[in-house]
Design an enzyme around this catalytic site. Sequence first.
Site, PDB file in Angstrom:
ATOM      1  N   GLU A 350     -28.175 -13.718  85.748  1.00  0.00           N
ATOM      2  CA  GLU A 350     -29.275 -13.910  86.687  1.00  0.00           C
ATOM      3  C   GLU A 350     -30.622 -14.134  86.000  1.00  0.00           C
ATOM      4  OE1 GLU A 350     -27.616 -11.341  90.480  1.00  0.00           O
ATOM      5  OE2 GLU A 350     -28.786 -10.289  88.965  1.00  0.00           O
ATOM      6  N   TRP A 416     -17.677 -11.491  87.628  1.00  0.00           N
ATOM      7  CA  TRP A 416     -18.117 -10.787  88.833  1.00  0.00           C
ATOM      8  C   TRP A 416     -18.380 -11.705  90.019  1.00  0.00           C
ATOM      9  CZ3 TRP A 416     -22.992 -11.039  91.303  1.00  0.00           C
ATOM     10  CH2 TRP A 416     -23.979 -11.785  90.642  1.00  0.00           C
ATOM     11  N   TYR A 444     -18.009  -3.789  93.399  1.00  0.00           N
ATOM     12  CA  TYR A 444     -19.419  -3.398  93.416  1.00  0.00           C
ATOM     13  C   TYR A 444     -19.614  -2.269  94.425  1.00  0.00           C
ATOM     14  CZ  TYR A 444     -21.414  -6.841  90.238  1.00  0.00           C
ATOM     15  OH  TYR A 444     -21.763  -7.544  89.107  1.00  0.00           O
ATOM     16  N   TRP A 494     -24.499  -0.188  90.892  1.00  0.00           N
ATOM     17  CA  TRP A 494     -25.900  -0.564  90.703  1.00  0.00           C
ATOM     18  C   TRP A 494     -26.754   0.388  91.525  1.00  0.00           C
ATOM     19  CZ3 TRP A 494     -26.112  -3.525  86.690  1.00  0.00           C
ATOM     20  CH2 TRP A 494     -25.036  -4.362  86.397  1.00  0.00           C
ATOM     21  N   GLU A 496     -30.027   0.599  92.807  1.00  0.00           N
ATOM     22  CA  GLU A 496     -31.262   0.369  93.555  1.00  0.00           C
ATOM     23  C   GLU A 496     -31.472   1.415  94.646  1.00  0.00           C
ATOM     24  OE1 GLU A 496     -28.975  -1.937  92.917  1.00  0.00           O
ATOM     25  OE2 GLU A 496     -29.912  -3.818  92.263  1.00  0.00           O
TER      26      GLU A 496
END
EC number: 3.2.1.52
Length: 632
Positions: A350, A416, A444, A494, A496
């Site tokens: 990314e 992924w 994920y 992840w 966040e």
Amino acid sequence: MINTSYKTNIYRTKTVALLLVCLMFSVSIYAQDVQNTFIPQPESVVYASGGFKLDENTQVFIPKKFSKALAPIVSSTLTNDTGLSLTVNAGRTSASKNVIVFEKVKNASIEAEGYILEVNASKITVKATDYAGLFNGFQTLRQAIPAGSNGSTAIPSLTITDNPRFHWRGVLFDVSRHFQTKAFILKQLDVLASYKINKFHWHLTDDQGWRIEIKKYPNLTQKGGAWRADRTGIAWWSREHATADEPKTVGGFYTQEDIKEVIAYAAARNIEVIPEIDVPGHSKALVASYPELFCFDGETDANFELATGGKAPDNAVCAGKETTYAFLEDVIKEVAELFPSKYIHIGGDECNKTNWKKCPHCQKVMTDHNLADEEELQSHFIQKVNKIVTAQNKLMIGWDEILSGKGAKGATIMAWRRGRHTPPELQAPREGYPTIMTSYLHSYISRVQGPTFMEPEGPNSVLPLSVVYNHEPIPAELTAKEASRVLGNQTCLWAEFTPTEEHFEYMLYPRTLASAEVSWSDPKVKNWERFQNALKSDHFKRLERDNVNYANSMFTVYPAFAIDQLNTEAIVFLKTETVGFSIYYTLDGSDPTINAIKYEGDFKTKPKTLLKAGLFNEAGELLGEITEIRLK
């Protein structure tokens, strides 16, 4: 499934953020002995009559070669699980009664990390060809001890033969978005190891924090890379950059001594720790600490404060400056010396290349090396970093974006993404890359695991436990040779939306247990009904015993409904991912019990009705939370 006869223009469908994920549930049931509550399910379990009585006089014997590492774990864990303080000895024994014996053996049928566990009335034996196998056999023995044991207890007679399907059975922890303490990491390593997870992928750097001490570059943790302004209360993806004078109170980092302790703790539990230093994108913490690594040499209004949330423009290092590579070489040298793993993960995903298109340094490199576009410039960057990594006698791992441009020969790929002409999970092994499957569709676990309106804050996307469990890491399209390049499977958390330890654990468990079985067990012995029942009857109790938070979302009822265009009639559909239980619901506002209406299929009612539904077992026990939704 929804009755397709209702899919006409007579009804307008009402949707509530992915509630129709229930339609994706696909459960494979095999004829298995459902009394087994082991996770992951072993290759072979054979029960016999009788059992072994574990008591305060039971002695444990471990080969001298392994006793220094294994003995303390066996001793403390058995005390935790049973309340018994057993004598643990180094070396062999001639005793044949009331003993637990670990044996290193030569046996062609036992693979690396595999084991044979035998329990009879006199003796328990764990046999393996290596330390990892003895450790894994002990974890299975722990699961043979009834949950809730306190003092003397009976273990059923059995013989288990077991070998892993994959030798990469991983979990990623993102500690950049929200830092987690060393003590918390050590606690999770104990849980992961008990389910035979053997790779701990430590995502240490990103836009919101640099979490690893680098001696040569102290600004990475001392100036601003490890601490950011507190924007709690503002949606993650709406958080703007902080000002230079704003207090930086959120964050933390691991000293190199902390990391050494984690590595040693993990190694004793058969877990390899793989560090990730994310470049060239996701590098806001790096350029905030050392702005000279940015593209424009200060000739820009770029914000060099650490990202406070999801907004992180200008987050790529310059791919055209040689000073960038010199800096990364220094960092990678320190990381390589610190981590014994043969792998270093460099990210590569990314990358925002906007500034590369305007940067004179980047454009000069593209001209000098005849690079067609910025994708090839990223390949150029990745290949230079790969040389740095291999110079440290390490292997580079990258996310599947590093396949773009001219690729990254010699790298290992974490696949992924989906939705492209040739998905990376096919492209990478077909092009000869060792590949680790980390599909965001199945792995994920930062995505919520029940109806979005009933779950803690998270992405507006659902990944139920059953979808994780039913994942097949090797695509059917691969040939046998291509499939042999699949190293294994990994879940990724992840962070966040997980600022607290309790929320982090809630997202991890039990989906990590499902992934553990995907990674370890032969698909032929997998059984969703056995797995779900093992969780409820046994493993949730074990997690509670060890003060581990977990989600009960597998027992949630998923609702969906459609309303006719005249707003006179609603059709309701209910679904659960579990097998063998019943849904009961009410339409009068009362909480459902087994005396309420049993769901037998889609039904009609009036719009604006308050629907409440729950999942119940035969004894009338409510298994999860009550789902409540207004049909409007």
